[in-house]
Design a protein around this motif. Structure first.
Motif, PDB file in Angstrom:
ATOM      1  N   ASN A   1       0.814  -1.221   0.000  1.00 26.77           N
ATOM      2  CA  ASN A   1       0.000   0.000   0.000  1.00 26.77           C
ATOM      3  C   ASN A   1       0.845   1.267   0.000  1.00 26.77           C
ATOM      4  OD1 ASN A   1      -2.399   1.440  -0.078  1.00 26.77           O
ATOM      5  ND2 ASN A   1      -2.742   1.346   2.144  1.00 26.77           N
ATOM      6  N   ALA A   2       1.933   1.245  -0.786  1.00 25.93           N
ATOM      7  CA  ALA A   2       2.794   2.420  -0.938  1.00 25.93           C
ATOM      8  C   ALA A   2       3.256   2.953   0.417  1.00 25.93           C
ATOM      9  CB  ALA A   2       2.082   3.499  -1.757  1.00 25.93           C
ATOM     10  N   SER A   3       3.513   2.024   1.345  1.00 22.98           N
ATOM     11  CA  SER A   3       4.028   2.359   2.689  1.00 22.98           C
ATOM     12  C   SER A   3       3.070   3.233   3.515  1.00 22.98           C
ATOM     13  CB  SER A   3       5.395   3.060   2.626  1.00 22.98           C
ATOM     14  OG  SER A   3       6.298   2.366   1.826  1.00 22.98           O
ATOM     15  N   SER A   4       1.812   3.332   3.094  1.00 21.21           N
ATOM     16  CA  SER A   4       0.847   4.191   3.808  1.00 21.21           C
ATOM     17  C   SER A   4       0.729   3.777   5.263  1.00 21.21           C
ATOM     18  CB  SER A   4      -0.551   4.068   3.184  1.00 21.21           C
ATOM     19  OG  SER A   4      -0.494   4.375   1.825  1.00 21.21           O
ATOM     20  N   THR A   5       0.685   4.758   6.157  1.00 22.19           N
ATOM     21  CA  THR A   5       0.576   4.454   7.587  1.00 22.19           C
ATOM     22  C   THR A   5      -0.344   5.447   8.301  1.00 22.19           C
ATOM     23  OG1 THR A   5       2.751   3.445   7.556  1.00 22.19           O
ATOM     24  CG2 THR A   5       1.935   4.120   9.717  1.00 22.19           C
ATOM     25  N   LYS A   6      -0.001   6.721   8.286  1.00 22.98           N
ATOM     26  CA  LYS A   6      -0.811   7.759   8.943  1.00 22.98           C
ATOM     27  C   LYS A   6      -0.698   9.031   8.120  1.00 22.98           C
ATOM     28  CE  LYS A   6      -1.964   5.786  12.941  1.00 22.98           C
ATOM     29  NZ  LYS A   6      -3.357   5.567  13.306  1.00 22.98           N
ATOM     30  N   PHE A   7      -1.623   9.969   8.354  1.00 21.09           N
ATOM     31  CA  PHE A   7      -1.459  11.298   7.767  1.00 21.09           C
ATOM     32  C   PHE A   7      -2.176  12.323   8.618  1.00 21.09           C
ATOM     33  CE2 PHE A   7      -5.658  11.922   5.839  1.00 21.09           C
ATOM     34  CZ  PHE A   7      -6.136  10.628   5.734  1.00 21.09           C
ATOM     35  N   LEU A   8      -1.586  13.528   8.608  1.00 12.84           N
ATOM     36  CA  LEU A   8      -2.135  14.646   9.382  1.00 12.84           C
ATOM     37  C   LEU A   8      -2.499  15.758   8.403  1.00 12.84           C
ATOM     38  CD1 LEU A   8      -2.493  16.055  12.205  1.00 12.84           C
ATOM     39  CD2 LEU A   8      -0.144  16.891  11.914  1.00 12.84           C
ATOM     40  N   LEU A   9      -3.720  16.277   8.535  1.00 13.63           N
ATOM     41  CA  LEU A   9      -4.142  17.391   7.683  1.00 13.63           C
ATOM     42  C   LEU A   9      -4.169  18.665   8.513  1.00 13.63           C
ATOM     43  CD1 LEU A   9      -7.142  15.754   5.742  1.00 13.63           C
ATOM     44  CD2 LEU A   9      -4.733  15.917   5.050  1.00 13.63           C
ATOM     45  N   GLY A  10      -3.795  19.788   7.912  1.00 14.73           N
ATOM     46  CA  GLY A  10      -3.871  21.071   8.606  1.00 14.73           C
ATOM     47  C   GLY A  10      -5.331  21.444   8.862  1.00 14.73           C
ATOM     48  N   ASP A  11      -5.557  22.279   9.890  1.00 13.10           N
ATOM     49  CA  ASP A  11      -6.931  22.714  10.202  1.00 13.10           C
ATOM     50  C   ASP A  11      -7.443  23.715   9.169  1.00 13.10           C
ATOM     51  OD1 ASP A  11      -7.064  21.194  12.465  1.00 13.10           O
ATOM     52  OD2 ASP A  11      -6.419  22.798  13.812  1.00 13.10           O
ATOM     53  N   GLN A  12      -6.523  24.500   8.607  1.00 15.07           N
ATOM     54  CA  GLN A  12      -6.954  25.563   7.709  1.00 15.07           C
ATOM     55  C   GLN A  12      -6.998  25.073   6.261  1.00 15.07           C
ATOM     56  OE1 GLN A  12      -7.945  28.861   8.469  1.00 15.07           O
ATOM     57  NE2 GLN A  12      -8.591  28.639   6.336  1.00 15.07           N
ATOM     58  N   ALA A  13      -8.181  25.197   5.654  1.00 11.93           N
ATOM     59  CA  ALA A  13      -8.313  24.837   4.231  1.00 11.93           C
ATOM     60  C   ALA A  13      -8.090  26.083   3.382  1.00 11.93           C
ATOM     61  CB  ALA A  13      -9.703  24.279   3.978  1.00 11.93           C
ATOM     62  N   PHE A  14      -7.541  25.901   2.208  1.00  8.50           N
ATOM     63  CA  PHE A  14      -7.293  27.024   1.300  1.00  8.50           C
ATOM     64  C   PHE A  14      -8.021  26.796  -0.016  1.00  8.50           C
ATOM     65  CE2 PHE A  14      -3.803  26.936   4.259  1.00  8.50           C
ATOM     66  CZ  PHE A  14      -3.692  28.269   4.631  1.00  8.50           C
ATOM     67  N   SER A  15      -8.429  27.918  -0.600  1.00  4.45           N
ATOM     68  CA  SER A  15      -9.052  27.830  -1.923  1.00  4.45           C
ATOM     69  C   SER A  15      -8.019  27.248  -2.907  1.00  4.45           C
ATOM     70  CB  SER A  15      -9.449  29.237  -2.375  1.00  4.45           C
ATOM     71  OG  SER A  15      -9.506  29.272  -3.773  1.00  4.45           O
ATOM     72  N   PRO A  16      -8.480  26.449  -3.867  1.00  2.91           N
ATOM     73  CA  PRO A  16      -7.539  25.934  -4.877  1.00  2.91           C
ATOM     74  C   PRO A  16      -6.833  27.065  -5.612  1.00  2.91           C
ATOM     75  CG  PRO A  16      -9.654  24.821  -5.048  1.00  2.91           C
ATOM     76  CD  PRO A  16      -9.835  25.924  -4.044  1.00  2.91           C
TER      77      PRO A  16
END
Ligand code: 0L1
Ligand code: MG
Length: 258
Positions: free
Chosen positions: A156-171
């Motif tokens: 699975n492409a070494s997938s383990t964990k991920f963290l997303l920032g709280d602030q979303a930005f417009s594309p």
């Protein structure tokens, strides 16, 4: 040895769940093809779903020359992101991890389904709700992080964990290919990169993912997360480390290892 993809998937899934090292699958099955490896990934996802985990997105891996050189695999790959991989705090426990590394990334969140074989950047923009700073934690189950293309896809492409920032930005917040990123460990800069290091522009990573998924008759669903790939080489981490990623003009994202 006769090749039973279900059996190989069960073996890999067990090591992923227990955070235990294993030998390369291709040592026992040298004729394993990339297509078989993606089938193994799918079977592992079915196992995860049977435990109540769900598919919430996809990741692209090996999207920068720095990453490809680091592991000796020269093409992008994809992996599956599940709900249990998403961190809900910036503290990462080392329990159950083998030899984790972290990478500075961007995540695209979709607002529309996206599927097809000739997907271009503009198709991706039309389907993107927002872009978030992200840190991916990879932890290959293979000894010494050493694998072939087929091995790493099956894991699975070494997938383990991920963290997303709280602030979303417009594309449209900025030219993502021009954005610089630096990753610091315990206050010291480890690597610096720029958005164009990710397949020329991170949006191209999403387009490439959709085109690759189409070969399996799969696509992205509204609400899904896509990790577009590391801007830089990955950084080794251990208990007590403090990671900070500086996204030029957008602020920082941190992770503590406990
Ligand atoms: O996210 C990545 O680029 C990792 C893909 C797999 C290769 C690795 O484990 O470094
Ligand atoms: Mg990555």
């Amino acid at each position: 040895m006769a090749m039973d993809l279900q059996e190989i998937a069960r073996h890999i899934d067990e090591h992923q769940q227990q955070g235990r090292e294993m030998d390369k699958v291709t040592l026992s099955y040298p004729s394993l093809k990339v297509e078989d490896a993606y089938k193994i990934q799918r079977i592992c996802m079915e196992e995860a779903a049977s435990r109540g985990d769900s598919l919430i997105g996809w990741k692209m891996g090996l999207t920068s020359a720095a990453k490809q050189k680091m592991v000796g695999v020269e093409e992008p790959i994809y992996g599956r992101l599940t709900s249990s991989m998403e961190m809900n705090s910036s503290v990462l426990s080392m329990e159950g991890l083998i030899h984790p590394k972290v990478e500075p990334e961007l995540a695209f969140i979709l607002k529309k389904d996206l599927k097809g074989e000739n997907i271009r950047p503009r198709d991706v923009w039309m389907a993107t709700d927002c872009v978030l700073p992200a840190i991916e934690v990879i932890d290959s189950r293979y000894r010494n992080f050493s694998f072939t293309l087929e091995d790493v896809v099956a894991d699975n492409a070494s997938s383990t964990k991920f963290l997303l920032g709280d602030q979303a930005f417009s594309p449209y917040e900025k030219a993502w290919d021009k954005m610089g990123v630096s990753i610091l460990k315990n206050g010291e800069v480890q690597h610096e990169g720029v958005g164009s290091d990710v397949l020329g522009h991170p949006v191209r990573s999403v387009a490439e993912l959709v085109n690759m998924l189409h070969k399996e008759d799969l696509g992205l669903k509204a609400g899904m997360v896509v990790l577009t790939g590391g801007f830089t080489e990955a950084v080794n981490v251990e208990e007590g480390d403090e990671i900070l990623v500086d996204y030029e003009g957008l602020g920082t994202l941190s992770m503590s290892l406990s």
